[in-house]
Enzyme design. Sequence first.
Site, PDB file in Angstrom:
ATOM      1  N   CYS A 130       0.830  -1.213   0.000  1.00  0.00           N
ATOM      2  CA  CYS A 130       0.000   0.000   0.000  1.00  0.00           C
ATOM      3  C   CYS A 130       0.855   1.249   0.000  1.00  0.00           C
ATOM      4  O   CYS A 130       1.245   1.741   1.070  1.00  0.00           O
ATOM      5  CB  CYS A 130      -0.895   0.000   1.224  1.00  0.00           C
TER       6      CYS A 130
ATOM      7  N   ILE B 196      -5.005  -0.758  -4.799  1.00  0.00           N
ATOM      8  CA  ILE B 196      -4.167  -1.749  -4.116  1.00  0.00           C
ATOM      9  C   ILE B 196      -4.467  -3.160  -4.634  1.00  0.00           C
ATOM     10  O   ILE B 196      -5.574  -3.685  -4.456  1.00  0.00           O
ATOM     11  CB  ILE B 196      -4.368  -1.664  -2.580  1.00  0.00           C
ATOM     12  N   THR B 197      -3.462  -3.759  -5.270  1.00  0.00           N
ATOM     13  CA  THR B 197      -3.603  -5.106  -5.836  1.00  0.00           C
ATOM     14  C   THR B 197      -3.814  -6.117  -4.707  1.00  0.00           C
ATOM     15  O   THR B 197      -3.079  -6.091  -3.706  1.00  0.00           O
ATOM     16  CB  THR B 197      -2.347  -5.467  -6.653  1.00  0.00           C
TER      17      THR B 197
ATOM     18  N   ARG C  64      -4.843 -17.301 -42.400  1.00  0.00           N
ATOM     19  CA  ARG C  64      -5.689 -16.310 -43.068  1.00  0.00           C
ATOM     20  C   ARG C  64      -5.176 -16.058 -44.500  1.00  0.00           C
ATOM     21  O   ARG C  64      -4.008 -15.683 -44.682  1.00  0.00           O
ATOM     22  CB  ARG C  64      -5.664 -15.005 -42.275  1.00  0.00           C
TER      23      ARG C  64
ATOM     24  N   HIS D  10       2.905 -11.984 -47.041  1.00  0.00           N
ATOM     25  CA  HIS D  10       3.073 -10.556 -47.357  1.00  0.00           C
ATOM     26  C   HIS D  10       4.180  -9.981 -46.479  1.00  0.00           C
ATOM     27  O   HIS D  10       4.173 -10.158 -45.253  1.00  0.00           O
ATOM     28  CB  HIS D  10       1.763  -9.788 -47.097  1.00  0.00           C
TER      29      HIS D  10
ATOM     30  N   GLY E 176      -6.493  -8.113 -38.285  1.00  0.00           N
ATOM     31  CA  GLY E 176      -7.443  -7.257 -39.000  1.00  0.00           C
ATOM     32  C   GLY E 176      -8.682  -6.997 -38.145  1.00  0.00           C
ATOM     33  O   GLY E 176      -8.591  -6.924 -36.917  1.00  0.00           O
ATOM     34  N   GLY E 177      -9.838  -6.910 -38.792  1.00  0.00           N
ATOM     35  CA  GLY E 177     -11.095  -6.622 -38.077  1.00  0.00           C
ATOM     36  C   GLY E 177     -11.395  -7.678 -37.025  1.00  0.00           C
ATOM     37  O   GLY E 177     -11.947  -7.364 -35.963  1.00  0.00           O
TER      38      GLY E 177
ATOM     39  N   GLU F 144       3.790  -0.015 -10.745  1.00  0.00           N
ATOM     40  CA  GLU F 144       5.213  -0.101 -10.332  1.00  0.00           C
ATOM     41  C   GLU F 144       6.070   0.951 -11.038  1.00  0.00           C
ATOM     42  O   GLU F 144       7.215   0.689 -11.415  1.00  0.00           O
ATOM     43  CB  GLU F 144       5.754  -1.518 -10.519  1.00  0.00           C
TER      44      GLU F 144
ATOM     45  N   GLN G  20       6.902   6.873 -17.926  1.00  0.00           N
ATOM     46  CA  GLN G  20       7.604   8.155 -17.790  1.00  0.00           C
ATOM     47  C   GLN G  20       8.513   8.134 -16.554  1.00  0.00           C
ATOM     48  O   GLN G  20       9.639   8.636 -16.592  1.00  0.00           O
ATOM     49  CB  GLN G  20       6.589   9.307 -17.670  1.00  0.00           C
TER      50      GLN G  20
HETATM   51  C1  LIG Z   1      -4.476  -2.062 -11.704  1.00  0.00           C
HETATM   52  C2  LIG Z   1      -3.558  -1.287 -10.812  1.00  0.00           C
HETATM   53  C3  LIG Z   1      -2.874  -1.937  -9.801  1.00  0.00           C
HETATM   54  C4  LIG Z   1      -2.050  -1.224  -8.933  1.00  0.00           C
HETATM   55  N1  LIG Z   1      -1.470  -1.857  -7.856  1.00  0.00           N
HETATM   56  C5  LIG Z   1      -0.878  -1.088  -6.895  1.00  0.00           C
HETATM   57  C6  LIG Z   1      -0.472  -1.680  -5.644  1.00  0.00           C
HETATM   58  O1  LIG Z   1      -0.626  -2.901  -5.422  1.00  0.00           O
HETATM   59  N2  LIG Z   1       0.062  -0.881  -4.691  1.00  0.00           N
HETATM   60  C7  LIG Z   1       0.241   0.467  -4.885  1.00  0.00           C
HETATM   61  O2  LIG Z   1       0.738   1.130  -3.979  1.00  0.00           O
HETATM   62  N3  LIG Z   1      -0.123   1.048  -6.069  1.00  0.00           N
HETATM   63  C8  LIG Z   1      -0.673   0.317  -7.056  1.00  0.00           C
HETATM   64  N4  LIG Z   1      -1.090   0.904  -8.243  1.00  0.00           N
HETATM   65  C9  LIG Z   1      -0.856   2.335  -8.430  1.00  0.00           C
HETATM   66  C10 LIG Z   1       0.142   2.654  -9.539  1.00  0.00           C
HETATM   67  O3  LIG Z   1       1.438   2.320  -9.136  1.00  0.00           O
HETATM   68  C11 LIG Z   1      -0.052   4.136  -9.887  1.00  0.00           C
HETATM   69  O4  LIG Z   1      -1.277   4.249 -10.590  1.00  0.00           O
HETATM   70  C12 LIG Z   1       1.095   4.687 -10.696  1.00  0.00           C
HETATM   71  O5  LIG Z   1       2.256   4.768  -9.909  1.00  0.00           O
HETATM   72  C13 LIG Z   1       0.808   6.082 -11.278  1.00  0.00           C
HETATM   73  O6  LIG Z   1       0.249   6.941 -10.340  1.00  0.00           O
HETATM   74  P1  LIG Z   1      -1.091   7.748 -10.733  1.00  0.00           P
HETATM   75  O7  LIG Z   1      -2.061   6.761 -11.234  1.00  0.00           O
HETATM   76  O8  LIG Z   1      -1.480   8.589  -9.587  1.00  0.00           O
HETATM   77  O9  LIG Z   1      -0.653   8.662 -11.953  1.00  0.00           O
HETATM   78  P2  LIG Z   1       0.034  10.109 -11.867  1.00  0.00           P
HETATM   79  O10 LIG Z   1       1.239  10.041 -11.003  1.00  0.00           O
HETATM   80  O11 LIG Z   1      -0.999  11.123 -11.589  1.00  0.00           O
HETATM   81  O12 LIG Z   1       0.518  10.267 -13.377  1.00  0.00           O
HETATM   82  C14 LIG Z   1      -0.327  10.727 -14.428  1.00  0.00           C
HETATM   83  C15 LIG Z   1       0.538  10.864 -15.675  1.00  0.00           C
HETATM   84  O13 LIG Z   1       1.561  11.856 -15.458  1.00  0.00           O
HETATM   85  C16 LIG Z   1       2.838  11.281 -15.681  1.00  0.00           C
HETATM   86  N5  LIG Z   1       3.795  11.894 -14.732  1.00  0.00           N
HETATM   87  C17 LIG Z   1       3.668  12.046 -13.389  1.00  0.00           C
HETATM   88  N6  LIG Z   1       4.755  12.656 -12.897  1.00  0.00           N
HETATM   89  C18 LIG Z   1       5.585  12.879 -13.928  1.00  0.00           C
HETATM   90  C19 LIG Z   1       6.882  13.466 -14.059  1.00  0.00           C
HETATM   91  N7  LIG Z   1       7.555  13.924 -12.987  1.00  0.00           N
HETATM   92  N8  LIG Z   1       7.439  13.524 -15.270  1.00  0.00           N
HETATM   93  C20 LIG Z   1       6.787  13.038 -16.355  1.00  0.00           C
HETATM   94  N9  LIG Z   1       5.561  12.462 -16.303  1.00  0.00           N
HETATM   95  C21 LIG Z   1       4.982  12.390 -15.103  1.00  0.00           C
HETATM   96  C22 LIG Z   1       2.668   9.785 -15.457  1.00  0.00           C
HETATM   97  O14 LIG Z   1       3.665   9.039 -16.104  1.00  0.00           O
HETATM   98  C23 LIG Z   1       1.275   9.569 -16.035  1.00  0.00           C
HETATM   99  O15 LIG Z   1       1.382   9.459 -17.433  1.00  0.00           O
HETATM  100  C24 LIG Z   1      -1.866   0.187  -9.131  1.00  0.00           C
HETATM  101  C25 LIG Z   1      -2.533   0.833 -10.188  1.00  0.00           C
HETATM  102  C26 LIG Z   1      -3.390   0.126 -10.998  1.00  0.00           C
HETATM  103  C27 LIG Z   1      -4.147   0.876 -12.074  1.00  0.00           C
END
Ligand SMILES: Cc1cc2nc3c(=O)[nH]c(=O)nc-3n(C[C@H](O)[C@H](O)[C@H](O)COP(=O)(O)OP(=O)(O)OC[C@H]3O[C@@H](n4cnc5c(N)ncnc54)[C@H](O)[C@@H]3O)c2cc1C
Length: 388
Positions: free
Chosen positions: A124, A157-158, A267, A277, A338-339, A362, A366
């Site tokens: 978390c 949170i996974t 196909r 192709h 394709g489709g 993780e 970016q």
């Molecule tokens: C299905 C799923 C499972 C997950 N599991 C877990 C888990 O078990 N535990 C846990 O703690 N979290 C978990 N997460 C959270 C995940 O790690 C975050 O969603 C991720 O780190 C991005 O944070 P955010 O979604 O708030 O995006 P933001 O940080 O708001 O980013 C939005 C966009 O801005 C970009 N960005 C942000 N800062 C910068 C910067 N400085 N420079 C350039 N670009 C930037 C990002 O790359 C992204 O494109 C999970 C998320 C999902 C969707």
Amino acid sequence: MIDFTLTDEQLAMREMAHDFAEKEIRPVAWDYDRDGTWPQEIIEKAWELGLMNSHIPAEYGGPELGTLDGAIIEEELSWGCSGITTSLSANGLACTPVILGANDELKKEYLGRLSEAPLMAAFCLTEPDAGSDVSGMKTTATRKGDKWVISGSKCFITNGEYANWYTVFAKTDKEAGHRGISCFIVPRDAGVIVDKHEDKMGQRASNTATITFPDVEVPLNHLVGEENHGFKLSMMTLDHTRPGVAAMATGVSRAAMEMAIDYSKERVQFGVPIAMHQAIQFMLADMATKVHLSRLSYYNAATLLDQGRRNTIESSHAKRFAADSAMEVTTDAVQVFGGYGFIKEYKVEKLMRDAKILQLYEGTAQIQRLVIARETLLPRKADAPVTV
Ligand SMILES: Cc1cc2nc3c(=O)[nH]c(=O)nc-3n(C[C@H](O)[C@H](O)[C@H](O)COP(=O)(O)OP(=O)(O)OC[C@H]3O[C@@H](n4cnc5c(N)ncnc54)[C@H](O)[C@@H]3O)c2cc1C
């Protein structure tokens, strides 16, 4: 000498994981994806076979496999379904801070629980206003007598809904930014609340939930590592687990490539199988290169850790490249179909939806580039010690 030849044990493990993916995961993967089914039966079978918790040391009842061993398993299982594999492997994310930083008593209790039964743990870190920038987290941990009181909410949170215990990052010094974060173990029965179950685009058989800690109390010894050293612990954890995400991405890319190859041979358009192709051949050739290099990059990042060496940049290279490649390979695989690729009956579309999350969790694509840029502009000494 550089040699990525797998040992006989690794080959046997890979075969067992592949067999499991083929017989237990693939037959249900598309139904579980459609219905968002929690894969309880698969978790129990995988746990029985030793395909979960590969990272737990033998003294706490685990198989104590290396990082590369675990990643090889993750590639095979993800070839079956990366959503189910996310459920199976998320214990690794929750346990790594504990393995790296917790006292022996905590390790015995909480790693022991996962060794003794097919239970889940959850990591978390993320909060609604603190994703890529975890220093903005609002969850706090306050010392009160002989307890820590944890207050706040974590999102995305996974395995959150099913976890027996949680590794929770919280502010112990609100003014100190990322230097004021500490890590704790919080057992579910301390009063944890599961607030929200997310409905997702892909990896729908994995569970993602919002978890709230409403002034939850844990004993003082549930602090993992030193107070205010939680940020470093979380970053070291990701160095350990990102090779596994890269391995999962490799498995997804491989599955998509195989489907595209089979379809391109069947196909017929313009009087020949579309594999004849050149435009299709080049897409398949690029897929093969990306699968190959994704695998080499996670082998490299995992092997460095197994040798006790820092792998921060290699881990980000692997995670970034393999995840971006999985998105590209699965998109091209749909193109080869394709489709029909856009129609659910043909299954390849699931891989494209599943691949997207590999570029997000993780550390987004970016954030991996930020790590790579930092390590490239300000390189650390080779073989700098790895400490918490
Ligand atoms: C299905 C799923 C499972 C997950 N599991 C877990 C888990 O078990 N535990 C846990 O703690 N979290 C978990 N997460 C959270 C995940 O790690 C975050 O969603 C991720 O780190 C991005 O944070 P955010 O979604 O708030 O995006 P933001 O940080 O708001 O980013 C939005 C966009 O801005 C970009 N960005 C942000 N800062 C910068 C910067 N400085 N420079 C350039 N670009 C930037 C990002 O790359 C992204 O494109 C999970 C998320 C999902 C969707």
